[in-house]
Design a protein around this motif. Structure first.
Motif, short mmCIF file in Angstrom:
data_model
loop_
_atom_site.label_atom_id
_atom_site.label_comp_id
_atom_site.label_asym_id
_atom_site.label_seq_id
_atom_site.Cartn_x
_atom_site.Cartn_y
_atom_site.Cartn_z
N CYS A 92 7.04 -5.56 0.67
CA CYS A 92 6.01 -6.30 -0.07
C CYS A 92 6.56 -6.65 -1.45
N PRO A 93 6.33 -7.87 -1.93
CA PRO A 93 6.91 -8.28 -3.22
C PRO A 93 6.17 -7.73 -4.43
N PHE A 94 5.00 -7.12 -4.23
CA PHE A 94 4.21 -6.68 -5.37
C PHE A 94 4.57 -5.25 -5.76
N ASN A 95 3.94 -4.76 -6.82
CA ASN A 95 4.36 -3.50 -7.41
C ASN A 95 3.16 -2.60 -7.70
N CYS A 96 2.20 -2.53 -6.81
CA CYS A 96 1.02 -1.71 -7.01
C CYS A 96 1.43 -0.24 -7.21
N GLU A 97 0.89 0.37 -8.25
CA GLU A 97 1.35 1.69 -8.65
C GLU A 97 1.10 2.75 -7.59
N PHE A 98 0.02 2.64 -6.86
CA PHE A 98 -0.40 3.69 -5.92
C PHE A 98 0.19 3.53 -4.53
N CYS A 99 0.87 2.43 -4.25
CA CYS A 99 1.27 2.08 -2.88
C CYS A 99 2.65 2.65 -2.55
N ASP A 100 2.76 3.25 -1.35
CA ASP A 100 4.06 3.78 -0.93
C ASP A 100 4.83 2.83 -0.04
N ILE A 101 4.28 1.67 0.25
CA ILE A 101 4.98 0.70 1.10
C ILE A 101 6.28 0.24 0.45
N ILE A 102 6.22 -0.01 -0.86
CA ILE A 102 7.43 -0.51 -1.53
C ILE A 102 8.48 0.58 -1.64
N SER A 103 8.08 1.86 -1.67
CA SER A 103 9.08 2.93 -1.68
C SER A 103 9.66 3.16 -0.29
N PHE A 130 1.58 -9.52 5.46
CA PHE A 130 2.10 -10.57 6.35
C PHE A 130 2.65 -11.77 5.58
N ILE A 131 2.09 -12.05 4.41
CA ILE A 131 2.49 -13.25 3.65
C ILE A 131 3.44 -12.92 2.51
N GLY A 132 4.09 -11.74 2.58
CA GLY A 132 5.02 -11.36 1.51
C GLY A 132 6.15 -12.35 1.33
N ASN A 133 6.66 -12.88 2.43
CA ASN A 133 7.69 -13.93 2.40
C ASN A 133 7.05 -15.19 2.97
#
Length: 518
Positions: A177-188, A225-228
């Motif tokens: 995911c291109p976003f940087n939400c503080e609580f989300c573990d998807i980006i990690s 789904f719309i990250g890219n």
């Protein structure tokens, strides 16, 4: 090699739809896509037996047969996951584990006795594990900082599934995911650079499901789904003619960020491709809390207008909301209730914030010495108190959570939102209306609904028949969707009692005092 692949049981939760599954004669909502992808990465000469324990359990003969046990799990599956590791250890069977839970908290799997930890993304670490296994090694931890090219991912082993036991099938088009939400573990877990499959690759997976006889709902499980957006549009442009040539066999649902409302072309492509619903991470209507959580994509445009635009494009909205952000003002729960009432989102998922390992929120709270893991262990459940010290009283957050959930899922309120959401969404044009349920599922649901809501439940009996007539007379093309939402209410009316009981048990008292009846 005889490999026994097991997917642990889920406890009753918001997404388990327990009562709904019984009404429809089904066992589980969606299949475990991760472990059947791992199955496709194993050597072709291995014998594989797979059991999704939410559908049916393995036998003692299966345990005796296997040379190796392979498990995959999410955090919410922790109890059964650990029990399966313990059983493998007792039987002297080597056990390899992977998935989001052991990847985020590997020490739990090691403490339970797992021999092999195959972490991160399987395309990178399953080959490492297999090489170690072939060398005769009896334990190991396999990790990879490198993210795999998912265009090289194997086709999941859909043939291993007991497909008629599920409400939906599932495919994955992208990770990250291109976003940087503080609580989300998807980006990690998957990174901030969304990686996508090739359109032809995704179509091949759909063709496999089609050839296996699947018809009905299909969940595109991407976390965004719309990250890219460039690549997802490429996929949708190839999906549209495929769906048309196959007479629209699937009805798609997915997850996306709210900025979906900013792209008219993307909304049109999704509608034409057969998408009927989308889950949005709205989190809160409070702009200051969104800024604190780094959910900046939700602050660019008015959220209510974004929801209306997505409805007008023909997509039903599911949405997630969270209580417990830092600096959150009193009454956040009531403001979420008002937002839900204004947008008529039928199934708002309300949760209490937990700091997940390896997230920016976890790191910040750890530096601030605010984590209290021993008091509130991680469960992955939406109705567990936070595992950190919040900036406002825990009792207030718990009260607003229980009160909000109780009120939003009061049967009359719920059915009203189902009606108006279905009336709001724009009907698909120039294509056949895809079905969410099979004919047999639909007939069974109608019979159960007439009994439970049209006859048995006196408090909503009249409302049920009036609303059913409104849908039939004004918008019959969404009747199947409306009836499915009504049937799901049977689950949520049970679950709101469970959520209240769980919070009462954790607090030692009932956080709200209301007169209620079911």
């Amino acid at each position: 090699m005889n490999a026994l692949l097991l997917y642990p049981q889920f406890p009753q939760s918001f997404w388990s739809y327990d009562r709904f599954m019984k009404l429809a004669g089904l066992k589980a909502v969606i299949p475990p896509l991760g472990i059947i992808t791992v199955a496709a990465l194993l050597p072709e000469d291995w014998e594989i037996r797979f059991f999704d324990r939410n559908v049916g359990c393995e036998s003692e003969a299966d345990w005796a047969w296997c040379d190796l046990v392979i498990l995959s799990a999410m955090l919410v599956q922790k109890p059964d996951f650990q029990a399966l590791i313990h059983k493998a250890v007792q039987l002297g069977k080597p056990v390899a584990v992977g998935g989001p839970y052991p990847t985020s908290v590997p020490e739990d799997a090691l403490a339970a006795g797992a021999n092999f930890l195959v972490l991160d993304e399987g395309e990178m670490t399953v080959p490492q594990f297999l090489a170690a296994w072939n060398r005769g090694e009896t334990q190991g931890v396999f990790r990879s900082l490198e993210k795999p090219d998912v265009s090289q991912s194997p086709r999941p082993r859909f043939d291993l599934l007991q497909r008629n036991a599920y409400l939906m099938m599932a495919i994955q088009f992208s990770r990250g995911c291109p976003f940087n939400c503080e609580f989300c573990d998807i980006i990690s877990l998957y990174g901030r650079k969304p990686r996508t499959k090739e359109p032809e690759q995704a179509l091949a997976e759909l063709q496999t499901l089609y050839d296996l006889g699947w018809r009905g709902s299909l969940f595109v499980v991407d976390d965004n789904f719309i990250g890219n957006q460039r690549n997802v549009k490429r996929f949708l442009r190839t999906l549209i003619p495929w769906m048309k040539s196959h007479h629209y066999p699937f009805a798609f649902i997915t997850e996306a960020s709210v900025n979906l409302a900013e792209d008219d072309e993307l909304l049109q492509l999704m509608r034409e491709a057969g998408f009927y619903a989308v889950f949005l991470g709205i989190e809160t209507p409070d702009q200051d809390s969104l800024q604190v959580a780094r959910k900046v994509q939700n602050t660019r445009n008015p959220l209510i207008a974004a929801c209306q635009k997505i409805n007008e494009a023909g997509l039903l909205i599911y949405a997630g909301f969270i209580l417990g952000f830092d600096g959150e003002r009193s009454g956040a729960g009531e403001r979420i209730q008002a937002f839900v009432a204004q947008t008529n989102i039928p199934q708002p998922m309300l949760g209490i914030l937990q700091a997940l390992p390896n997230t920016a929120l976890w790191d910040r709270l750890k530096q601030e010495h605010r984590l209290v893991e021993s008091n509130s262990p991680l469960t992955g459940d939406q109705n567990t108190l936070m595992n950190f010290i919040p900036t406002r009283p825990v009792a207030d957050i718990a009260r607003e959570y229980v009160s909000g959930f109780w009120t939003m899922y009061e049967p009359r309120h719920y059915l009203r939102r189902c009606l108006y959401q279905c009336l709001q969404i724009r009907s698909p044009q120039n294509r056949k209306q895809v079905m969410q349920f099979s004919l047999s599922q639909g007939l069974r649901l109608i019979m159960q609904l007439i009994w439970h809501q049209g006859l048995r439940r006196s408090e909503i009996r009249g409302q049920f028949w009036v609303q059913l007539w409104i849908i039939i007379s004004k918008k019959p093309e969404v009747l199947h969707l409306y009836l499915g939402l009504c049937a799901a209410g049977e689950h949520f009316w049970d679950y709101r009692e469970l959520a209240r009981q769980r919070l009462t048990q954790q607090l030692g008292y009932d956080p709200i005092a209301v007169n209620f009846s079911t």
